[in-house]
Design a protein around this motif. Structure first.
Motif, PDB file in Angstrom:
ATOM      1  N   ARG A   1       0.815  -1.211   0.000  1.00  0.00           N
ATOM      2  CA  ARG A   1       0.000   0.000   0.000  1.00  0.00           C
ATOM      3  C   ARG A   1       0.855   1.270   0.000  1.00  0.00           C
ATOM      4  O   ARG A   1       0.457   2.281  -0.569  1.00  0.00           O
TER       5      ARG A   1
ATOM      6  N   ASN B   1       3.029   2.225  -3.837  1.00  0.00           N
ATOM      7  CA  ASN B   1       1.959   1.969  -4.800  1.00  0.00           C
ATOM      8  C   ASN B   1       2.228   2.536  -6.196  1.00  0.00           C
ATOM      9  O   ASN B   1       1.368   2.476  -7.064  1.00  0.00           O
TER      10      ASN B   1
ATOM     11  N   CYS C   1      -1.142  -4.724  -9.310  1.00  0.00           N
ATOM     12  CA  CYS C   1      -1.405  -4.186  -7.975  1.00  0.00           C
ATOM     13  C   CYS C   1      -1.686  -5.294  -6.955  1.00  0.00           C
ATOM     14  O   CYS C   1      -2.794  -5.423  -6.429  1.00  0.00           O
TER      15      CYS C   1
END
Length: 197
Positions: free
Chosen positions: A124, A127, A136
């Motif tokens: 996170r 990113n 992701c």
């Protein structure tokens, strides 16, 4: 009095172990399988939903640490002010085996939780990716769940250690009482012989 102390320590181990389990399950259920890739100029920015995965996982790890501490207190705490040496405690093979297994399972549960929390947090935080095919990713699915069940197993094993410790203490202090009675009995018999009875 000792029974009250045992119940309190046992309840503490149970509640904290169950809390660690529940928080890790919440973290597993809230964790998205992957983030949303947003294309930028030569980069992909991953957007993750705002959830409590990392917080729940971290709190689960903290609860597990307190469970482990309470488990150690359950084994080494001097009930009624009477301590039993670790040599006597671990002289009982069953307690020794369960203690070692509890330590191993606790360590594994903590390692799984920390590894998954750190991995999820790094995904996170970092990113922005320069590889345009990035999907992701998040931490592996099932890691929080596996850690949850290990944390629950650790709490159960610490409770077993508590019960075994109480048995060892009971046996140890009964043997001490019997030894004292024998010593006093021999003193009385010696005194009676000296008095010419």
């Amino acid at each position: 009095m000792a029974f009250d102390q045992t119940v309190k320590i046992g309840s503490f181990v149970t509640l904290l172990g169950f809390l660690s389990f529940i928080l890790a399950i919440v973290a597993e259920n809230k964790k998205p399988p992957f983030g949303t890739p947003i294309q930028g100029k030569g980069v992909v920015i991953c957007k993750f939903p705002s959830d409590m995965t990392v917080l729940a996982g971290a709190l689960s790890a903290v609860a597990l640490v307190f469970t482990i501490i309470a488990g150690h207190v359950a084994v080494f705490f001097p009930y009624k002010g009477k301590a039993v040496s670790s040599n006597v405690l671990f002289g009982y093979f069953t307690l020794f085996v369960f203690f070692v297994i509890a330590e191993i399972v606790s360590t594994l549960a903590f390692a799984f939780l920390i590894w998954t929390v750190v991995t999820e947090g790094l995904h996170r935080k970092r990113n922005v990716h320069f590889v345009l095919t990035t999907q992701c990713p998040t931490a592996k699915t099932g890691m929080f769940g596996g850690a949850a069940f290990l944390a629950l197993d650790a709490a159960i094993l610490w409770l077993v250690c508590l019960m075994l410790t109480m048995n060892v203490r009971s046996d140890h202090f009964e043997e001490d009482e019997e030894d004292k009675k024998r010593e006093h009995g021999q003193v009385y018999a010696t005194e009676l012989v000296n008095q010419g009875v």
